[in-house]
Design an enzyme around this catalytic site. Structure first.
Site, PDB file in Angstrom:
ATOM      1  CG  ASN A  67      -1.999  -1.054   1.112  1.00 19.96           C
ATOM      2  OD1 ASN A  67      -2.691  -1.115   0.094  1.00 19.96           O
ATOM      3  ND2 ASN A  67      -2.127  -1.911   2.108  1.00 19.96           N
ATOM      4  CG  ASN A  68       5.503   2.691   0.489  1.00 20.66           C
ATOM      5  OD1 ASN A  68       5.590   3.585  -0.356  1.00 20.66           O
ATOM      6  ND2 ASN A  68       6.305   2.589   1.531  1.00 20.66           N
ATOM      7  CG  ASP A  70       8.916  -7.539   5.531  1.00 22.43           C
ATOM      8  OD1 ASP A  70       7.890  -6.832   5.609  1.00 22.43           O
ATOM      9  OD2 ASP A  70       9.622  -7.815   6.525  1.00 22.43           O
ATOM     10  CG  PHE A 104      12.203   5.782   4.685  1.00 27.57           C
ATOM     11  CD1 PHE A 104      12.856   5.555   3.492  1.00 27.57           C
ATOM     12  CD2 PHE A 104      11.700   4.683   5.379  1.00 27.57           C
ATOM     13  CE1 PHE A 104      12.998   4.263   2.989  1.00 27.57           C
ATOM     14  CE2 PHE A 104      11.833   3.389   4.881  1.00 27.57           C
ATOM     15  CZ  PHE A 104      12.488   3.184   3.688  1.00 27.57           C
ATOM     16  CG  ASP A 125      17.530   6.126   4.718  1.00 28.94           C
ATOM     17  OD1 ASP A 125      17.927   4.949   4.729  1.00 28.94           O
ATOM     18  OD2 ASP A 125      16.731   6.564   3.864  1.00 28.94           O
ATOM     19  CE  LYS A 169      17.577   4.191   0.969  1.00 31.76           C
ATOM     20  NZ  LYS A 169      16.394   4.498   1.776  1.00 31.76           N
ATOM     21  CG  HIS A 228      18.028  -2.451   1.635  1.00 29.57           C
ATOM     22  ND1 HIS A 228      18.430  -1.128   1.594  1.00 29.57           N
ATOM     23  CD2 HIS A 228      16.873  -2.448   2.331  1.00 29.57           C
ATOM     24  CE1 HIS A 228      17.563  -0.393   2.248  1.00 29.57           C
ATOM     25  NE2 HIS A 228      16.602  -1.164   2.700  1.00 29.57           N
ATOM     26  NE  ARG A 229      12.998   0.280  -0.641  1.00 30.39           N
ATOM     27  CZ  ARG A 229      13.170   0.257   0.684  1.00 30.39           C
ATOM     28  NH1 ARG A 229      12.712  -0.734   1.394  1.00 30.39           N
ATOM     29  NH2 ARG A 229      13.811   1.237   1.292  1.00 30.39           N
TER      30      ARG A 229
END
Ligand code: IMP
Length: 192
Positions: free
Chosen positions: A8-9, A68, A147, A150, A170, A175-176
């Site tokens: 939902n982000n 996640d 956020f 960080d 970034k 990682h993402r």
């Protein structure tokens, strides 16, 4: 090919849509009629990622993926890990940072890593993709961008925290981004 991103982000949706490219139609949870709260009760980052993707596949029959993430601090035996979002008991980023720094007071080992796991369920078949970035926890916050944790995370080989970097800087090492790139490489092979 239609794929639902089980989040939902909005920010994550935009980021992933930009990288996925035209071969995939990205559907949101709302697009597929899912307003349920997705389960995140497994106790691990890969487990929670899997739970969310499996829920969408099982209840809506749509190929999908979920992510996640968390921060794992070596001296704290992997904490806050799966509890990163609400480590202090609230979702307030400043309070989470404060608790982490308090728990690391007088600790010389500042090693930590951010981890993301994407789980893809493609026509019922599951695959996971992990991204990791290693670094150090500073003694005090530096920078105002980003956020979460960080401002106190200094990635190895860099002299700026994630909060001092631009989103693009970034995005090259996070990682993402690493986990997402692995998943996109896999997906791209599937449609060739
Ligand atoms: P999520 O699973 O991506 O929503 O991340 C869970 C929590 O981990 C977030 O609420 C943050 O506290 C922390 N986190 C994950 N990724 C990052 C990041 O890139 N920077 C800072 N904190 C992060």
């Amino acid at each position: 090919m239609e794929l639902c991103f089980a989040t939902n982000n909005e920010h994550k949706l935009e980021e992933v849509a930009a990288k996925l490219g035209g071969a995939f139609t990205l559907k949101t949870l709302l697009d597929i009629g899912c307003t349920d709260e997705l389960p995140e009760t497994s106790g691990t980052i890969p487990g929670n990622s899997r739970q969310k993707a499996d829920y969408v596949w099982t209840h809506f029959g749509v190929s999908c993926f979920a992510d996640d993430s968390g921060l794992e601090v070596e001296a704290l035996h992997g904490e806050p890990g799966v509890d990163s979002a609400h480590y202090s008991g609230s979702r307030n980023h400043a309070q989470n940072i404060q608790k982490l720094l308090a728990n690391l007071a007088n600790e010389k080992n500042r090693k930590a890593r951010f981890v993301t796991v994407f789980t893809l369920v493609l026509h019922g078949v599951e695959h996971q993709f992990e991204g990791v970035v290693n670094g150090q926890i500073l003694h005090e916050p530096q920078g105002t961008g980003g956020f979460g944790y960080d401002p106190i995370f200094l990635p190895d080989g860099h002299d700026q925290t994630f909060a001092q970097m631009t989103i693009d800087e970034k995005g090259l090492i996070s990682h993402r981004a690493q986990a997402l790139t692995k998943m996109i490489v896999y997906l791209t092979k599937q449609i060739k």
